[in-house]
Write a protein that holds these residues in place. Sequence first.
Motif: not given
Length: 94
Positions: A15-25
């Motif tokens: 998983v890459r990018g800024p959305a990788a740190s958050s697991t919420a949809r």
Amino acid sequence: MTHARIPNFSDPVPVRGPAASSTARRRIPVDPRYLNLPNEPVPGEIEPWQAVAPVRPDTAHSRSLRFLDAAGELLAAAFIIGGGMVLTGLATLL
């Protein structure tokens, strides 16, 4: 000569990018008026299949074309069946 590496699809996908740190949809905002639309026709509205009606003119020219079309189909069927019978009879003689 270099060869392409075949990926191992059983490995987890990184998983890459800024959305990788958050697991919420994230939920896409949807107007609630369009969530439960009825699937019923509106009274007085025509169905799509009723919008187009085939109109076949009944003139001498159109009747002759239909006759020639039907006669051609029958003639082609007779030639196909007759040719098959001739070839079958010819094959039994040889």
